[in-house]
Design a protein around this motif. Structure first.
Motif, PDB file in Angstrom:
ATOM      1  N   LEU A  29       0.835  -1.207   0.000  1.00 41.31           N
ATOM      2  CA  LEU A  29       0.000   0.000   0.000  1.00 41.31           C
ATOM      3  C   LEU A  29       0.871   1.260   0.000  1.00 41.31           C
ATOM      4  CD1 LEU A  29      -3.014   0.475   2.437  1.00 41.31           C
ATOM      5  CD2 LEU A  29      -1.388   2.298   2.047  1.00 41.31           C
ATOM      6  N   VAL A  30       1.789   1.325   0.958  1.00 42.44           N
ATOM      7  CA  VAL A  30       2.635   2.515   1.082  1.00 42.44           C
ATOM      8  C   VAL A  30       3.553   2.654  -0.125  1.00 42.44           C
ATOM      9  CG1 VAL A  30       4.452   3.618   2.442  1.00 42.44           C
ATOM     10  CG2 VAL A  30       2.530   2.499   3.595  1.00 42.44           C
ATOM     11  N   ALA A  31       4.178   1.558  -0.537  1.00 41.85           N
ATOM     12  CA  ALA A  31       5.139   1.622  -1.631  1.00 41.85           C
ATOM     13  C   ALA A  31       4.487   2.100  -2.923  1.00 41.85           C
ATOM     14  CB  ALA A  31       5.786   0.252  -1.834  1.00 41.85           C
ATOM     15  N   GLU A  32       3.322   1.570  -3.252  1.00 46.42           N
ATOM     16  CA  GLU A  32       2.683   1.947  -4.512  1.00 46.42           C
ATOM     17  C   GLU A  32       2.234   3.402  -4.516  1.00 46.42           C
ATOM     18  OE1 GLU A  32       2.556   0.440  -7.322  1.00 46.42           O
ATOM     19  OE2 GLU A  32       3.615  -1.299  -6.513  1.00 46.42           O
ATOM     20  N   LEU A  33       1.726   3.878  -3.386  1.00 42.55           N
ATOM     21  CA  LEU A  33       1.300   5.278  -3.347  1.00 42.55           C
ATOM     22  C   LEU A  33       2.507   6.211  -3.388  1.00 42.55           C
ATOM     23  CD1 LEU A  33      -1.678   5.116  -0.831  1.00 42.55           C
ATOM     24  CD2 LEU A  33      -1.746   5.225  -3.323  1.00 42.55           C
ATOM     25  N   MET A  34       3.636   5.801  -2.789  1.00 41.89           N
ATOM     26  CA  MET A  34       4.850   6.622  -2.890  1.00 41.89           C
ATOM     27  C   MET A  34       5.381   6.636  -4.320  1.00 41.89           C
ATOM     28  SD  MET A  34       5.297   7.981   0.025  1.00 41.89           S
ATOM     29  CE  MET A  34       3.485   7.986   0.076  1.00 41.89           C
ATOM     30  N   ILE A  35       5.343   5.493  -4.988  1.00 41.64           N
ATOM     31  CA  ILE A  35       5.767   5.454  -6.391  1.00 41.64           C
ATOM     32  C   ILE A  35       4.878   6.358  -7.232  1.00 41.64           C
ATOM     33  CG2 ILE A  35       5.938   3.968  -8.427  1.00 41.64           C
ATOM     34  CD1 ILE A  35       6.751   1.698  -6.523  1.00 41.64           C
ATOM     35  N   ALA A  36       3.572   6.310  -6.958  1.00 39.37           N
ATOM     36  CA  ALA A  36       2.644   7.163  -7.703  1.00 39.37           C
ATOM     37  C   ALA A  36       2.973   8.639  -7.496  1.00 39.37           C
ATOM     38  CB  ALA A  36       1.206   6.874  -7.276  1.00 39.37           C
ATOM     39  N   ALA A  37       3.234   9.037  -6.250  1.00 38.50           N
ATOM     40  CA  ALA A  37       3.539  10.445  -5.970  1.00 38.50           C
ATOM     41  C   ALA A  37       4.861  10.855  -6.609  1.00 38.50           C
ATOM     42  CB  ALA A  37       3.580  10.671  -4.459  1.00 38.50           C
ATOM     43  N   ASN A  38       5.891  10.048  -6.423  1.00 38.71           N
ATOM     44  CA  ASN A  38       7.211  10.423  -6.925  1.00 38.71           C
ATOM     45  C   ASN A  38       7.271  10.446  -8.445  1.00 38.71           C
ATOM     46  OD1 ASN A  38       8.361  10.741  -4.359  1.00 38.71           O
ATOM     47  ND2 ASN A  38       8.812   8.557  -4.194  1.00 38.71           N
ATOM     48  N   SER A  39       6.574   9.538  -9.091  1.00 40.65           N
ATOM     49  CA  SER A  39       6.577   9.536 -10.553  1.00 40.65           C
ATOM     50  C   SER A  39       5.695  10.655 -11.105  1.00 40.65           C
ATOM     51  CB  SER A  39       6.127   8.176 -11.087  1.00 40.65           C
ATOM     52  OG  SER A  39       4.824   7.847 -10.617  1.00 40.65           O
ATOM     53  N   THR A  40       4.541  10.889 -10.467  1.00 41.98           N
ATOM     54  CA  THR A  40       3.643  11.955 -10.940  1.00 41.98           C
ATOM     55  C   THR A  40       4.293  13.323 -10.790  1.00 41.98           C
ATOM     56  OG1 THR A  40       1.688  10.650 -10.360  1.00 41.98           O
ATOM     57  CG2 THR A  40       1.381  13.027 -10.621  1.00 41.98           C
ATOM     58  N   TRP A  41       4.860  13.604  -9.649  1.00 43.87           N
ATOM     59  CA  TRP A  41       5.499  14.907  -9.443  1.00 43.87           C
ATOM     60  C   TRP A  41       6.762  15.052 -10.288  1.00 43.87           C
ATOM     61  CZ3 TRP A  41       4.519  14.643  -3.496  1.00 43.87           C
ATOM     62  CH2 TRP A  41       3.299  15.267  -3.209  1.00 43.87           C
ATOM     63  N   GLY A  42       7.492  13.956 -10.485  1.00 45.26           N
ATOM     64  CA  GLY A  42       8.659  14.034 -11.348  1.00 45.26           C
ATOM     65  C   GLY A  42       8.279  14.418 -12.756  1.00 45.26           C
ATOM     66  N   LYS A  43       7.206  13.829 -13.282  1.00 43.51           N
ATOM     67  CA  LYS A  43       6.743  14.164 -14.634  1.00 43.51           C
ATOM     68  C   LYS A  43       6.228  15.598 -14.703  1.00 43.51           C
ATOM     69  CE  LYS A  43       3.864  12.391 -18.393  1.00 43.51           C
ATOM     70  NZ  LYS A  43       3.366  13.733 -18.788  1.00 43.51           N
ATOM     71  N   ALA A  44       5.543  16.034 -13.626  1.00 44.11           N
ATOM     72  CA  ALA A  44       5.020  17.408 -13.620  1.00 44.11           C
ATOM     73  C   ALA A  44       6.153  18.423 -13.695  1.00 44.11           C
ATOM     74  CB  ALA A  44       4.176  17.635 -12.366  1.00 44.11           C
ATOM     75  N   LEU A  45       7.221  18.211 -12.953  1.00 39.44           N
ATOM     76  CA  LEU A  45       8.362  19.132 -12.996  1.00 39.44           C
ATOM     77  C   LEU A  45       9.040  19.092 -14.359  1.00 39.44           C
ATOM     78  CD1 LEU A  45       9.938  18.522  -9.462  1.00 39.44           C
ATOM     79  CD2 LEU A  45       8.706  20.553 -10.245  1.00 39.44           C
ATOM     80  N   ALA A  46       9.176  17.886 -14.939  1.00 37.95           N
ATOM     81  CA  ALA A  46       9.791  17.781 -16.268  1.00 37.95           C
ATOM     82  C   ALA A  46       8.952  18.505 -17.311  1.00 37.95           C
ATOM     83  CB  ALA A  46       9.972  16.306 -16.638  1.00 37.95           C
ATOM     84  N   ASP A  47       7.626  18.345 -17.270  1.00 32.75           N
ATOM     85  CA  ASP A  47       6.747  19.020 -18.231  1.00 32.75           C
ATOM     86  C   ASP A  47       6.802  20.535 -18.078  1.00 32.75           C
ATOM     87  OD1 ASP A  47       6.015  16.560 -19.183  1.00 32.75           O
ATOM     88  OD2 ASP A  47       4.103  16.468 -18.091  1.00 32.75           O
ATOM     89  N   ALA A  48       7.033  20.997 -16.841  1.00 31.89           N
ATOM     90  CA  ALA A  48       7.097  22.435 -16.593  1.00 31.89           C
ATOM     91  C   ALA A  48       8.487  23.010 -16.879  1.00 31.89           C
ATOM     92  CB  ALA A  48       6.702  22.731 -15.148  1.00 31.89           C
ATOM     93  N   GLY A  49       9.437  22.171 -17.229  1.00 34.54           N
ATOM     94  CA  GLY A  49      10.787  22.654 -17.501  1.00 34.54           C
ATOM     95  C   GLY A  49      11.552  23.039 -16.252  1.00 34.54           C
ATOM     96  N   ILE A  50      11.160  22.491 -15.116  1.00 36.98           N
ATOM     97  CA  ILE A  50      11.826  22.789 -13.842  1.00 36.98           C
ATOM     98  C   ILE A  50      12.751  21.622 -13.501  1.00 36.98           C
ATOM     99  CG2 ILE A  50      11.476  23.197 -11.381  1.00 36.98           C
ATOM    100  CD1 ILE A  50       8.760  24.416 -12.065  1.00 36.98           C
ATOM    101  N   PRO A  51      14.022  21.873 -13.296  1.00 34.69           N
ATOM    102  CA  PRO A  51      14.948  20.767 -13.000  1.00 34.69           C
ATOM    103  C   PRO A  51      14.636  20.126 -11.655  1.00 34.69           C
ATOM    104  CG  PRO A  51      16.051  22.871 -12.695  1.00 34.69           C
ATOM    105  CD  PRO A  51      14.710  23.175 -13.315  1.00 34.69           C
TER     106      PRO A  51
END
Length: 654
Positions: free
Chosen positions: A438-460
């Motif tokens: 439960l914890v691992a999958e939700l952390m993966i979801a958060a870390n991957s979602t926010w990582g993609k959001a920063l990449a799409d916004a051009g923020i390192p």
């Protein structure tokens, strides 16, 4: 005819065989024949024999007073033969001349050499300085001998007490204390660590290993300097949720919590991350502290936090508080499909801090299959577990190594054993429980979602990437093949990892519409990534080392009982009851996965070693028993989840 000459700094005699004016053929008293140049001859003599001269001259020289010779000689350069004539008041015989030569040659402080057989009186001021230096060396030699004798007698000399850590971990061999310790070790054959432990210079072997780490990574100690208290924004909106966290019993840095809110279409799942980045920013005093430490250091029975305790207490997602948080909301349909997401900066009401030891007995694979008893948060946990199962399948990377076991180390610092303060208990916990997933999958979801959001916004940002099996840190949004995601930016543990704090500042900039804290191509961002990678790996290695140490303590507490183990490869085994990997040289060649019985012969807490002998084979290897890579000694790869926190810290003396 005989002669005296000098060779390799030593005076020698010989008998002339052939004299060719410029050169001579000479035979030494031992029968060796030499060719000499005439200019190298110091003295020619007929009597006594070549073999007798030096012995008689040395006896004669013992009666010559060096200080008196210095007083009566002139200030000009002189040869030994002419000075001998002046000293004796007559033409000296060969024995007298050579006696003077030997005495002059043996006193370089009083007489400076100016050539073969030639000297000059040392000036008075230089002589006094040299004599003072000689006396100092004598006193130092006496001090070294005294300190060595005290160490051999089991006492710690006063001079050594403030230098124990330096002597053990970074000895300066120019110091007298180091010379004394090395001399004592050479005398009794023990290492410096064992000798100092025997003398009581260290409270225990634990102090030896812990202090070695502190000496290298925390030379100024682990206390925090005084800093201004962080101040989070006063206008953060209050989330309309009831959040709960899931952690180990002793966790104090509660970074993440979850919430479940019903909607018309299904549910809104909240992933709430503690937000210290709202309370202080880059280049602040607290940033300086976190940038220097880079991570919380974990070890059995203790931890060294990245941030001061009062800062952790202020931002941890503690029960009964409205906590500043960075929240990711997943819109989930009734068939558990994620249809959208949004991110917010807000205050999150935390209703409960759930602990593994309370929840796992009523929320596990068995209770999920059979229904199980009712308990608070059962509905929310069940829904999140079902969602986690769907998310895991969506990644195409089902959890591996579900048959492995995690070990929890608990140290009772109030108990004292023969090996010093601390009694160790090592508990077993199956890996891959429903709570873990439960914890691992939700952390993966958060870390991957926010990582993609920063990449799409051009923020390192700082990402974890894996290609070809190699895990690395990068500033580019690269795939993580092991997790099956397009990118993975550590963002879920900002209270205990500097990388996550950096990424949180970038996310705050993105959500607030302000300039990124670290702009594109920031050299500071790259430097932080490199420093973190090296430091985090060193901290992880230290944690593994201390876990090995406490495994040995556990064996000693138990009286070195017979143990069962599983073969990993060749002579390498892993004990079944505790996570200790070591070699058994006496074991025959067996396939990986074979279970064996071992007799534990002895253990060593300084070198952290165990000696065992093979007793018998218990079970042949099977497909299920072949060890996975995770069971082999770790390589340089870093884990993608922080280790569980340990129990209470040791007393200050530990």
């Amino acid at each position: 005819m005989n002669l005296l000459f000098e060779e390799d700094g030593a005076f020698k005699t010989g008998t002339i065989l052939t004299d060719n004016d410029a050169s001579l053929q000479v035979e030494t008293p031992h029968g060796k024949r030499l060719k000499l140049k005439s200019k190298d001859v110091l003295l020619r003599f007929a009597q006594p024999s070549a073999g007798e001269l030096l012995d008689r001259a040395e006896t004669e020289a013992e009666g010559l007073d060096t200080e008196f010779l210095w007083e009566v000689c002139g200030d000009e350069e002189f040869g030994f033969a002419e000075f001998a004539q002046e000293y004796f008041g007559h033409v000296p015989n060969p024995v007298e001349s050579v006696a003077v030569l030997l005495r002059l040659h043996a006193a370089p402080i009083y007489f400076h050499r100016k050539g073969k057989g030639r000297f000059r009186k040392a000036p008075a001021e230089i002589l006094q300085a040299a004599l003072a230096g000689l006396e100092k060396k004598k006193q130092q030699a006496a001090a070294v001998e005294r300190m060595r004798d005290e160490l051999l007698a089991g006492q710690v000399p006063e001079e050594l007490k403030p230098l124990i850590r330096q002597l053990l971990y970074k000895p300066d061999r120019n110091r007298l204390e180091t010379k004394a310790l090395e001399a004592a070790c050479a005398e009794n054959g023990k290492s410096a660590a064992r000798l100092l432990l025997d003398c009581g210079a260290l409270a225990s072997s634990h102090e030896l290993h812990f202090d070695r780490f502190l000496f290298e990574y925390f030379p100024n100690g682990t206390d925090f300097p005084a800093v201004d208290a962080p101040v989070e924004p006063a206008d953060l909106p209050l989330a309309d949720v009831r959040a709960f966290s899931i952690d180990d019993a002793a966790t104090t840095e509660i970074d993440d919590a979850f919430s479940v809110t019903p909607t018309a279409e299904g549910w809104r799942i909240g992933i709430h991350i503690a937000a210290p980045g709202l309370g202080f920013g880059r280049d602040s005093a607290l940033d300086g502290i976190a940038r220097e430490r880079l991570s919380t250091v974990y070890m059995p029975g203790n931890k060294i936090t990245m941030l001061p305790d009062d800062v952790v207490a202020r931002f941890t997602l503690g029960e009964g508080r409205d906590c500043p948080a960075l929240s990711l909301y997943l819109d989930v349909s009734r068939d558990l499909i994620v249809t959208g997401n949004s991110s917010r900066l807000e205050r999150v009401p935390v209703a409960a801090n759930l602990r593994h030891h309370d929840i796992e007995p009523v929320f596990n694979e068995t209770t999920l299959a059979e229904g199980g008893p009712d308990f608070p948060w059962k509905a929310e946990l069940t829904l999140l577990w079902e969602l986690a199962t769907v998310l895991e399948a969506g990644r195409g990377k089902p959890a591996a190594n579900q048959n492995l076991v995690d070990y929890n180390f608990s140290v009772d610092w109030n108990a004292v054993t023969d090996d010093g303060p601390g009694r160790i208990e090592i508990g077993r916990r199956p890996r891959g429980s429903p709570l873990d997933k439960l914890v691992a999958e939700l952390m993966i979801a958060a870390n991957s979602t926010w990582g993609k959001a920063l990449a799409d916004a051009g923020i390192p940002a700082l990402y974890r990437a894996q290609t070809g099996g190699k895990v690395r840190m990068t500033t580019a949004a690269a795939p993580h093949e092991g997790l099956g995601v397009d990118c993975y930016a550590w963002s879920s543990s900002p209270l205990r990892r500097y990388v996550d704090l950096v990424n949180q500042w970038q996310l705050i900039s993105w959500l607030s519409g302000s300039a990124p804290t670290f702009p594109p191509k920031s050299p500071e961002l790259i430097a932080a990534m490199r420093d973190f990678e090296l430091t985090y790996a060193a901290y992880a290695e230290f944690q593994r080392g201390m876990e090995r140490y406490w495994c040995v303590r556990w064996l000693r507490q138990a009286g070195h009982p017979p143990m069962t183990a599983r073969v990993l490869r060749e002579s390498l085994v892993r004990l079944d009851e505790i996570p200790f990997v070591f070699k058994v040289p006496s074991m025959p060649t067996l396939p990986p996965g074979t279970r064996v019985r071992l007799a534990i012969e002895r253990s060593d807490l300084v070198d952290v070693e165990v000696r065992a002998t093979y007793v018998e084979t218990l079970a042949a290897a099977s497909a299920d028993s072949i060890p996975d890579d995770d069971e082999l000694p770790p390589d340089e790869a870093m884990p993608d989840t922080p280790p569980p926190e340990t129990t209470e810290a040791p007393p200050a003396t530990a």
